[in-house]
Motif scaffolding. Structure first.
Motif, mmCIF file in Angstrom:
data_model
loop_
_atom_site.group_PDB
_atom_site.id
_atom_site.type_symbol
_atom_site.label_atom_id
_atom_site.label_comp_id
_atom_site.label_asym_id
_atom_site.label_seq_id
_atom_site.Cartn_x
_atom_site.Cartn_y
_atom_site.Cartn_z
ATOM 1 N N PHE A 51 37.997 42.567 55.841
ATOM 2 C CA PHE A 51 39.313 42.608 55.707
ATOM 3 C C PHE A 51 39.722 41.796 54.034
ATOM 4 O O PHE A 51 38.992 41.071 54.210
ATOM 5 C CB PHE A 51 39.898 42.178 56.263
ATOM 6 N N CYS A 52 40.206 42.856 53.276
ATOM 7 C CA CYS A 52 40.522 42.154 52.182
ATOM 8 C C CYS A 52 41.722 43.547 51.547
ATOM 9 O O CYS A 52 41.444 44.075 51.238
ATOM 10 C CB CYS A 52 39.406 41.903 50.882
ATOM 11 N N TYR A 53 42.611 42.686 50.698
ATOM 12 C CA TYR A 53 43.361 43.262 50.177
ATOM 13 C C TYR A 53 43.513 43.038 48.568
ATOM 14 O O TYR A 53 42.504 42.767 48.064
ATOM 15 C CB TYR A 53 45.249 41.914 50.282
ATOM 16 N N VAL A 54 44.385 44.090 48.333
ATOM 17 C CA VAL A 54 44.281 44.543 47.195
ATOM 18 C C VAL A 54 44.989 43.884 45.935
ATOM 19 O O VAL A 54 46.500 43.653 46.185
ATOM 20 C CB VAL A 54 44.432 45.535 46.906
ATOM 21 N N GLY A 55 45.203 42.271 44.981
ATOM 22 C CA GLY A 55 45.875 41.265 44.406
ATOM 23 C C GLY A 55 46.978 42.477 43.550
ATOM 24 O O GLY A 55 46.337 43.371 42.992
ATOM 25 N N THR A 56 48.434 42.326 44.162
ATOM 26 C CA THR A 56 48.864 42.023 42.575
ATOM 27 C C THR A 56 49.003 41.327 41.572
ATOM 28 O O THR A 56 48.251 41.047 41.420
ATOM 29 C CB THR A 56 50.396 42.592 42.907
ATOM 30 N N TYR A 103 55.127 49.507 48.402
ATOM 31 C CA TYR A 103 56.246 48.622 48.116
ATOM 32 C C TYR A 103 55.181 48.187 46.461
ATOM 33 O O TYR A 103 54.948 47.357 46.236
ATOM 34 C CB TYR A 103 55.427 47.542 48.447
ATOM 35 N N GLY A 104 54.255 49.862 45.983
ATOM 36 C CA GLY A 104 53.648 49.171 44.661
ATOM 37 C C GLY A 104 52.487 48.957 44.766
ATOM 38 O O GLY A 104 51.979 48.746 43.364
ATOM 39 N N ILE A 105 52.201 48.671 45.845
ATOM 40 C CA ILE A 105 50.418 47.719 46.251
ATOM 41 C C ILE A 105 49.672 49.019 46.678
ATOM 42 O O ILE A 105 49.602 49.447 46.582
ATOM 43 C CB ILE A 105 50.274 46.731 47.341
#
Length: 185
Positions: A51-56, A103-105
């Protein structure tokens, strides 16, 4: 409780001001080191589902981690905000399966397969700031804390060392993270 809410609010304000003052050179330097440390971790290397988020633009640039996950043949789960405070994780097989969300993410497009929390072997978690002992402060929506309570895998919070704090106020809903990865430690 109101005192804790106010403490978190003031700390968010302080850290956002510190983040705004960071040079782009430092951020790129820190992000490279953080990405390298994540990819070198044994828990990451042994994981089959990450699991990894996409950094803003204000967070760690996680694109190199996402690319490594895809290139290595691991399954990649990326978060998607479903409603306020509710997040689910969906599998992507290419970065082209990401699009700007509520949220634009960047988040998975419709039609991606749901990944259940128990399928995840390793998780990279964002923060606004964190302490060396794994206490994290997010942006205040509760998305991650609610989801983290469902995860039993090893979790790593990614934070630039210039934004780390000695103490993070926590309540009973806040989840302490197993591993803290910064550009220094």
């Amino acid at each position: 409780m109101n005192d804790l809410i106010e403490q978190k609010k003031q700390l968010r304000k302080k850290v956002k001001e510190k983040a705004a003052a960071l040079s782009s050179e430092y951020c790129k330097f820190a992000d490279r080191h953080i990405n390298h440390k994540v990819i070198s971790l044994e828990a990451y290397q042994n994981a089959k589902v990450v699991f990894c988020y996409v950094g803003t633009k204000d967070e760690i640039n996680t694109i190199p981690i996402l690319e490594d996950i895809l290139k290595s043949g691991k399954r990649l789960g990326v978060p998607k905000c479903i409603s306020y405070g509710v997040m689910k994780v969906y599998e992507i097989t290419s970065l082209t399966e990401l699009q700007p969300g509520s949220y634009g993410i960047l988040e998975p497009i419709e039609g991606c397969r749901l990944i259940e929390p128990e399928e995840i072997d390793f998780a990279c978690i964002p923060c606004l700031t964190c302490s060396k002992d794994g206490k994290r402060l997010g942006y205040g929506g509760g998305f991650y804390d609610r989801y983290l309570q469902k995860l039993s895998c090893e979790k790593a919070v990614l934070c630039r060392s210039a934004l780390m704090e000695e103490e993070i106020p926590m309540d009973e809903y806040d989840v302490k993270i197993d591993i803290v990865i910064s550009d220094e430690e």
